[in-house]
Design an enzyme around this catalytic site. Structure first.
Site, PDB file in Angstrom:
ATOM      1  CG  ASP A 157      -2.108   0.906   1.084  1.00  0.00           C
ATOM      2  OD1 ASP A 157      -2.356   1.403  -0.038  1.00  0.00           O
ATOM      3  OD2 ASP A 157      -2.785   1.150   2.095  1.00  0.00           O
TER       4      ASP A 157
ATOM      5  N   GLY B 163       0.079   5.429  -4.452  1.00  0.00           N
ATOM      6  CA  GLY B 163      -0.483   6.713  -4.872  1.00  0.00           C
ATOM      7  C   GLY B 163       0.141   7.861  -4.095  1.00  0.00           C
TER       8      GLY B 163
ATOM      9  NE  ARG C  64      -4.440   6.779  -7.092  1.00  0.00           N
ATOM     10  CZ  ARG C  64      -4.256   6.374  -5.838  1.00  0.00           C
ATOM     11  NH1 ARG C  64      -3.976   7.256  -4.906  1.00  0.00           N
ATOM     12  NH2 ARG C  64      -4.374   5.103  -5.516  1.00  0.00           N
TER      13      ARG C  64
ATOM     14  CG  HIS D  62      -0.088   1.857  -9.324  1.00  0.00           C
ATOM     15  ND1 HIS D  62      -0.299   1.643  -7.983  1.00  0.00           N
ATOM     16  CD2 HIS D  62      -1.196   2.522  -9.769  1.00  0.00           C
ATOM     17  CE1 HIS D  62      -1.474   2.151  -7.638  1.00  0.00           C
ATOM     18  NE2 HIS D  62      -2.034   2.695  -8.699  1.00  0.00           N
TER      19      HIS D  62
ATOM     20  CB  SER E 129      -8.769  -5.447  -2.848  1.00  0.00           C
ATOM     21  OG  SER E 129      -9.245  -4.141  -3.127  1.00  0.00           O
TER      22      SER E 129
ATOM     23  CD1 TRP F 222     -12.630  -6.080  -8.958  1.00  0.00           C
ATOM     24  CD2 TRP F 222     -11.977  -5.265 -10.934  1.00  0.00           C
ATOM     25  NE1 TRP F 222     -11.918  -7.067  -9.611  1.00  0.00           N
ATOM     26  CE2 TRP F 222     -11.509  -6.597 -10.822  1.00  0.00           C
ATOM     27  CE3 TRP F 222     -11.677  -4.544 -12.105  1.00  0.00           C
ATOM     28  CZ2 TRP F 222     -10.764  -7.219 -11.827  1.00  0.00           C
ATOM     29  CZ3 TRP F 222     -10.934  -5.168 -13.100  1.00  0.00           C
ATOM     30  CH2 TRP F 222     -10.486  -6.482 -12.958  1.00  0.00           C
TER      31      TRP F 222
ATOM     32  CG  LEU G 183       9.754 -17.339  -3.321  1.00  0.00           C
ATOM     33  CD1 LEU G 183       9.665 -17.281  -1.788  1.00  0.00           C
ATOM     34  CD2 LEU G 183      10.206 -15.973  -3.833  1.00  0.00           C
TER      35      LEU G 183
ATOM     36  NE  ARG H 186      -7.953   0.863   5.338  1.00  0.00           N
ATOM     37  CZ  ARG H 186      -7.686   2.147   5.558  1.00  0.00           C
ATOM     38  NH1 ARG H 186      -7.798   2.662   6.771  1.00  0.00           N
ATOM     39  NH2 ARG H 186      -7.328   2.948   4.570  1.00  0.00           N
TER      40      ARG H 186
ATOM     41  CB  SER I  48      -7.906  -3.503   2.923  1.00  0.00           C
ATOM     42  OG  SER I  48      -7.614  -2.260   3.511  1.00  0.00           O
TER      43      SER I  48
ATOM     44  CD  GLU J  92       3.121 -13.179  15.636  1.00  0.00           C
ATOM     45  OE1 GLU J  92       3.072 -12.020  16.102  1.00  0.00           O
ATOM     46  OE2 GLU J  92       2.779 -14.181  16.293  1.00  0.00           O
TER      47      GLU J  92
HETATM   48  C1  IPE Z   1      -5.513  -2.662  -0.076  1.00  0.00           C
HETATM   49  O1  IPE Z   1      -5.133  -1.359  -0.354  1.00  0.00           O
HETATM   50  C2  IPE Z   1      -5.472  -3.491  -1.301  1.00  0.00           C
HETATM   51  C3  IPE Z   1      -4.152  -3.696  -1.871  1.00  0.00           C
HETATM   52  C4  IPE Z   1      -3.008  -3.315  -1.369  1.00  0.00           C
HETATM   53  C5  IPE Z   1      -4.150  -4.416  -3.103  1.00  0.00           C
HETATM   54  P1  IPE Z   1      -6.201  -0.202  -0.570  1.00  0.00           P
HETATM   55  O2  IPE Z   1      -5.418   1.050  -0.675  1.00  0.00           O
HETATM   56  O3  IPE Z   1      -7.105  -0.533  -1.676  1.00  0.00           O
HETATM   57  O4  IPE Z   1      -7.025  -0.278   0.790  1.00  0.00           O
HETATM   58  P2  IPE Z   1      -7.923   0.791   1.534  1.00  0.00           P
HETATM   59  O5  IPE Z   1      -8.887   1.335   0.534  1.00  0.00           O
HETATM   60  O6  IPE Z   1      -7.002   1.861   2.053  1.00  0.00           O
HETATM   61  O7  IPE Z   1      -8.544   0.025   2.647  1.00  0.00           O
HETATM   62  C1  IPE Z   2      -1.490   0.193  -3.403  1.00  0.00           C
HETATM   63  O1  IPE Z   2      -1.293   1.560  -3.442  1.00  0.00           O
HETATM   64  C2  IPE Z   2      -1.778  -0.406  -4.750  1.00  0.00           C
HETATM   65  C3  IPE Z   2      -3.157  -0.882  -4.913  1.00  0.00           C
HETATM   66  C4  IPE Z   2      -4.066  -0.913  -4.000  1.00  0.00           C
HETATM   67  C5  IPE Z   2      -3.535  -1.358  -6.232  1.00  0.00           C
HETATM   68  P1  IPE Z   2      -2.511   2.565  -3.481  1.00  0.00           P
HETATM   69  O2  IPE Z   2      -2.874   2.802  -4.902  1.00  0.00           O
HETATM   70  O3  IPE Z   2      -3.598   2.133  -2.593  1.00  0.00           O
HETATM   71  O4  IPE Z   2      -1.815   3.884  -2.890  1.00  0.00           O
HETATM   72  P2  IPE Z   2      -2.414   4.886  -1.821  1.00  0.00           P
HETATM   73  O5  IPE Z   2      -2.856   4.067  -0.650  1.00  0.00           O
HETATM   74  O6  IPE Z   2      -3.563   5.582  -2.475  1.00  0.00           O
HETATM   75  O7  IPE Z   2      -1.277   5.791  -1.488  1.00  0.00           O
HETATM   76 MG    MG Z   3      -4.036   2.408  -0.638  1.00  0.00          MG
END
Ligand code: IPE
Ligand code: IPE
Ligand code: MG
Length: 242
Positions: A18, A21, A31, A35, A63, A67, A129, A195, A197, A208
């Site tokens: 996470d 962005g 953003r 990625h 996740s 979508w 792995l 969290r 998510s 853990e």
């Molecule tokens: C969780 O991240 C899903 C992935 C890392 C693939 P999100 O950025 O989508 O989660 P929320 O929206 O903060 O809970």
């Molecule tokens: C995780 O980074 C990648 C995915 C959930 C696909 P985010 O895109 O959620 O980045 P933030 O949380 O908005 O910074």
């Molecule tokens: Mg995120």
């Protein structure tokens, strides 16, 4: 699959990747730039996992809820998956990495499903792995699809109904999308969010948990090693008294 690992090295490390962005935003970029940079962190963590002797590395890449992001970001992410899998596969294969994707694949494009099938087939017998990408995945989706598969098995084999109803916790594992994969010993989430998510809700029952502030594109080998070190200092009790 139940996994009461007591050793210092986790068998299965899982990452909620996470903060891509925010990483890009801090640099005044779109953003998606985060990625792209995040793929470098994936490569670094795969190398670090092999070096530390971790046998399963799983990554929450997209996740079911993701979508609901703007279509342009979803399209870029899906395109990135196709490209990254095709690009990385020769090196992964050469290094003995078995590649798997777990999630609701019905929602993925044909292009993506084709590249996934080919990468999984190409690396199926590797055993250094196992790298698992959770794509279009959610924990509740997994539990529900498992319950449905169990119901179908019961309807198709009424003579087995009693066995299925007597099934214990471990017996249910075979219906989950993660059948045969040891439950994660350690789940790490980057970017300071505390969290799950909707990640591995069943399989993470005794994992853990480690929440770090580092944004995913900055999570490299050193951070991976620190996470393994954190894990090695945990006292896992599984409800017992030591
Ligand atoms: C969780 O991240 C899903 C992935 C890392 C693939 P999100 O950025 O989508 O989660 P929320 O929206 O903060 O809970
Ligand atoms: C995780 O980074 C990648 C995915 C959930 C696909 P985010 O895109 O959620 O980045 P933030 O949380 O908005 O910074
Ligand atoms: Mg995120």
């Amino acid at each position: 699959m139940a996994n009461e690992n007591m050793t210092g090295i986790p068998v299965h490390v899982s990452m909620i990747m996470d903060g891509n962005g925010r990483w890009a935003k801090e640099r005044g970029k779109e953003r998606v730039y985060g990625h792209f940079e995040g793929v470098e962190s994936v490569r670094a963590c795969v190398e670090a996992a092999v070096e530390t002797g971790v046998k399963y590395l799983s990554l929450y890449a997209f996740s079911e809820e993701n979508w609901n992001r703007p279509q342009a970001e979803v399209d870029t992410l899906m395109g990135l998956m196709v490209k990254a899998m095709a690009n990385e596969m020769p090196a992964l294969d050469k290094n003995g990495v078995r590649f798997m994707v777990i999630g609701n694949r019905e929602r993925l494009s044909n292009d993506l499903n084709e590249v996934i099938d080919s990468c999984m087939a190409q690396t199926a017998s590797n055993n250094v792995l196992t790298l698992i990408i959770f794509l279009s995945y959610s924990g509740k989706w997994d539990i529900l699809q498992a319950a449905k598969r169990m119901a179908v098995e019961m309807l198709e084999n009424p003579e087995k109904a009693d066995d299925l109803l007597d099934m214990d916790i471990n017996g249910f594992d075979r219906f989950l999308a993660t059948a045969g994969i040891p439950d994660p010993d350690l789940i790490v989430r980057t970017s300071g969010e505390c969290r799950l998510s909707n990640y591995l809700l069943w399989q993470g029952a005794y994992s853990e948990l480690l929440f770090v502030d580092t944004l995913w594109p900055d999570f490299r080998k050193e951070e991976f090693r620190k996470a393994v070190e954190y894990y090695s200092k945990r006292d896992r009790r599984y409800g017992k008294v030591k």
